[in-house]
Design an enzyme around this catalytic site. Structure first.
Site, mmCIF file in Angstrom:
data_model
loop_
_atom_site.group_PDB
_atom_site.id
_atom_site.type_symbol
_atom_site.label_atom_id
_atom_site.label_comp_id
_atom_site.label_asym_id
_atom_site.label_seq_id
_atom_site.Cartn_x
_atom_site.Cartn_y
_atom_site.Cartn_z
ATOM 1 C CE1 TYR A 152 37.390 45.437 45.635
ATOM 2 C CE2 TYR A 152 36.417 46.543 47.545
ATOM 3 C CZ TYR A 152 36.607 46.449 46.177
ATOM 4 O OH TYR A 152 36.015 47.359 45.339
ATOM 5 C CE LYS A 167 39.235 49.261 42.475
ATOM 6 N NZ LYS A 167 39.603 50.521 41.810
#
Ligand code: NAP
Length: 266
Positions: A152, A167
């Site tokens: 994601y 991330k």
């Protein structure tokens, strides 16, 4: 299924953040099985370290240490990494796996929650890279760093804007350091899993069967990755078997993110 050689990490020293649970536990366990001389797990809760310490005794190979550490504290991270290198005669492998996550609609994310997730998953990963990079550069021997991202990072995921942003940053950190540190013989790679079972993920991301079923329907293979398989990719990237791989992000998601393209499967 084991696919890595028994002596892959023979004589090496490794540190794993968040090494007491989930993916970090599995990576630490396999490092010992694959001949690492010493594995140091580091996270906030010493209770989380008990299981890997017991597992290490059962494996009976290599040595395991645990350090109570919050990866949001850069000076402590630096100190802990230096201490590992001094105690064990160097640091060959650093796995930045620690993260925190929970589902919350973006309109309701509080600044404190935003900062907590970014500080652990993004800043903590960078502090771990930097501390390990300093030790590896100073030794002249280089080393291997593997960061844990998530798919994601590039698809986004409603409900985890803080973690998705962190991330995405982890991927950027990985690629930047890979190029910057290549002359120092330090390789920096990442693994980006889709969903895999861990107690933490189940509790935070699919708290009931209905949520789990809905998630499974988004995965073309119809199954979560196994933690063993994800750990093996982490270890392959960290190992002497991948000397030319750097700046890579290896995906384990059963085709989930590619499956978001237009059209249905025939
Ligand atoms: P997990 O078992 O909850 O692992 C998270 C670990 O991070 C814990 O061991 C925790 O230990 C440690 N940690 C949290 N905050 C910390 C802090 N401030 N300082 C030091 N350590 C800290 O979850 P997991 O599912 O195995 O996740 C492992 C990695 O995979 C994470 O980077 C996660 O984002 C990534 N990932 C997981 C999934 C999934 O579906 N499971 C999907 C994509 C990516 P303490 O509580 O002892 O500090």
């Amino acid at each position: 299924m084991r696919s890595l050689r028994d002596d892959l990490f023979e004589g090496q020293v490794a540190m794993v953040t968040g090494g007491g649970t989930g993916l970090g536990f599995e990576v630490s366990r396999q490092l010992l099985q694959l001949g690492a001389k010493a594995v140091v797990v580091a996270s906030r809760s010493s209770e989380h370290h008990a299981r890997i310490l017991a597992e290490a005794e059962r494996i009976g190979r290599g040595r395991i240490d645990s350090v109570v550490l919050d990866v949001r504290e850069p000076d402590r991270v630096d100190e802990a990494v230096r201490a590992v290198a001094e105690r064990h005669g160097g640091l060959d492998v650093m796995i930045n796996n620690a993260a925190g996550n929970f589902v919350v609609p973006s309109l309701r994310v509080k600044p404190k929650a935003w900062r907590a997730v970014i500080d652990i998953a993004l800043s903590g990963t960078f502090y771990g890279c930097q501390a390990a990079g300093r030790v590896m550069a100073r030794s002249g021997n280089g080393g291997a760093i593997v960061n844990i991202a998530a798919t994601y990072a590039w698809t986004g995921m409603p409900g985890v804007v803080h973690s998705a942003a962190a991330k995405a940053g982890v991927v950027a950190v990985t690629r930047t350091l890979a190029v910057e540190w290549a002359p120092l013989r330090i390789r920096v790679n990442a693994v980006a899993p889709g969903p895999f079972h861990s107690d933490g993920a189940a509790q935070n991301l699919w708290p009931d069967e209905a949520a789990k079923e809905a998630l499974l329907r988004t995965i073309p293979t119809g199954a979560f990755a196994s933690v063993t398989e994800v750990a093996e990719s982490v270890l392959f990237l960290a190992s002497r078997a991948a000397p030319s791989m750097t700046g890579e992000v290896v995906v384990h998601d059963g085709g989930q993110w590619l499956g978001k393209g237009m059209g249905r499967r025939p």
